[in-house]
Design a protein around this motif. Structure first.
Motif, PDB file in Angstrom:
ATOM      1  N   LYS A   1       0.757  -1.153   0.165  1.00 16.10           N
ATOM      2  CA  LYS A   1      -0.017  -0.003  -0.117  1.00 16.10           C
ATOM      3  C   LYS A   1       0.754   1.216  -0.028  1.00 16.10           C
ATOM      4  N   ALA A   2       0.346   2.393  -0.551  1.00 12.89           N
ATOM      5  CA  ALA A   2       1.035   3.486  -0.484  1.00 12.89           C
ATOM      6  C   ALA A   2       1.513   4.001   0.531  1.00 12.89           C
ATOM      7  N   ASN A   3       2.520   4.729   0.699  1.00 13.78           N
ATOM      8  CA  ASN A   3       2.809   5.581   2.112  1.00 13.78           C
ATOM      9  C   ASN A   3       1.971   6.479   2.419  1.00 13.78           C
ATOM     10  N   PRO A   4       1.182   6.492   3.421  1.00 12.07           N
ATOM     11  CA  PRO A   4       0.236   7.574   3.950  1.00 12.07           C
ATOM     12  C   PRO A   4       0.808   9.018   3.638  1.00 12.07           C
ATOM     13  N   GLU A   5       1.902   9.159   4.185  1.00  9.45           N
ATOM     14  CA  GLU A   5       2.464  10.697   3.933  1.00  9.45           C
ATOM     15  C   GLU A   5       2.661  11.050   2.766  1.00  9.45           C
ATOM     16  N   ALA A   6       3.444  10.172   1.907  1.00  8.46           N
ATOM     17  CA  ALA A   6       3.453  10.385   0.424  1.00  8.46           C
ATOM     18  C   ALA A   6       2.174  10.775  -0.279  1.00  8.46           C
ATOM     19  N   TYR A   7       1.121   9.851  -0.114  1.00  8.17           N
ATOM     20  CA  TYR A   7      -0.048   9.872  -0.493  1.00  8.17           C
ATOM     21  C   TYR A   7      -0.490  11.269  -0.314  1.00  8.17           C
ATOM     22  N   GLU A   8      -0.541  11.729   0.878  1.00  8.12           N
ATOM     23  CA  GLU A   8      -1.207  12.980   1.189  1.00  8.12           C
ATOM     24  C   GLU A   8      -0.591  14.159   0.597  1.00  8.12           C
ATOM     25  N   LYS A   9       0.729  13.986   0.032  1.00  9.86           N
ATOM     26  CA  LYS A   9       1.440  15.010  -1.006  1.00  9.86           C
ATOM     27  C   LYS A   9       1.054  15.161  -2.307  1.00  9.86           C
ATOM     28  N   LEU A  10       0.342  13.995  -2.888  1.00 13.96           N
ATOM     29  CA  LEU A  10       0.025  13.901  -4.111  1.00 13.96           C
ATOM     30  C   LEU A  10      -0.999  15.246  -4.329  1.00 13.96           C
ATOM     31  N   ASP A  11      -0.995  15.713  -5.600  1.00  8.41           N
ATOM     32  CA  ASP A  11      -2.092  16.530  -6.094  1.00  8.41           C
ATOM     33  C   ASP A  11      -3.617  15.908  -5.841  1.00  8.41           C
ATOM     34  N   ASP A  12      -4.702  16.574  -5.538  1.00  6.64           N
ATOM     35  CA  ASP A  12      -6.014  16.223  -5.289  1.00  6.64           C
ATOM     36  C   ASP A  12      -6.477  15.242  -6.570  1.00  6.64           C
ATOM     37  N   CYS A  13      -5.946  15.536  -7.745  1.00  4.00           N
ATOM     38  CA  CYS A  13      -6.512  14.724  -8.991  1.00  4.00           C
ATOM     39  C   CYS A  13      -5.957  13.302  -8.794  1.00  4.00           C
ATOM     40  N   CYS A  14      -5.030  12.975  -8.241  1.00  5.70           N
ATOM     41  CA  CYS A  14      -4.273  11.750  -7.905  1.00  5.70           C
ATOM     42  C   CYS A  14      -4.934  11.064  -6.609  1.00  5.70           C
ATOM     43  N   LYS A  15      -5.823  11.676  -5.965  1.00  5.13           N
ATOM     44  CA  LYS A  15      -6.157  10.938  -4.852  1.00  5.13           C
ATOM     45  C   LYS A  15      -7.910  10.362  -4.993  1.00  5.13           C
ATOM     46  N   LYS A  16      -8.028   9.411  -4.272  1.00  6.73           N
ATOM     47  CA  LYS A  16      -9.364   8.862  -4.540  1.00  6.73           C
ATOM     48  C   LYS A  16     -10.487   9.917  -4.147  1.00  6.73           C
TER      49      LYS A  16
END
Length: 114
Positions: free
Chosen positions: A98-113
């Motif tokens: 699974k994606a690292n939660p801290e790295a996931y939070e740094k992604l642009d909103d378009c890349c988040k569910k």
């Protein structure tokens, strides 16, 4: 002279064959929620800048539609678990990692569910 040319050709052929064997290919399933990750200013740069920093990764391709990374790597320098962890550290799932939660939070909103 012919022997020298033949030996030189044989040497380069063997070297090329050995070099090709040092590269393996793996297809890693990921999760992408946008349809433009490669073209996205921040996400695309994230891939370009950091995928090749994963030790042993020689080349990669992202298929956004299929949500898959095709990774070419040197098995003497890395393994699939390390590559998966490297992708997870970028904020994306990599097969069962699974994606690292801290790295996931740094992604642009378009890349988040959504």
């Amino acid at each position: 002279m012919k022997k020298l040319a033949f030996l030189t050709l044989a040497f380069f052929s063997m070297t090329l064959a050995v070099a090709q064997k040092e590269t393996e290919k793996a297809v890693i399933q990921t999760t992408l929620y946008c349809n433009h990750c490669k073209a996205c200013e921040t996400c695309g740069q994230n891939f370009q800048k950091n995928m090749l920093k994963i030790k042993g990764v020689k080349m990669y391709d992202l298929d956004e539609a299929a949500m898959k990374f095709t990774v070419y790597f040197d098995p003497k320098k890395t393994n699939l678990d390390k590559i998966r962890q490297g992708i997870a550290n970028l904020g994306f799932d990599a097969d069962e990692v699974k994606a690292n939660p801290e790295a996931y939070e740094k992604l642009d909103d378009c890349c988040k569910k959504a």
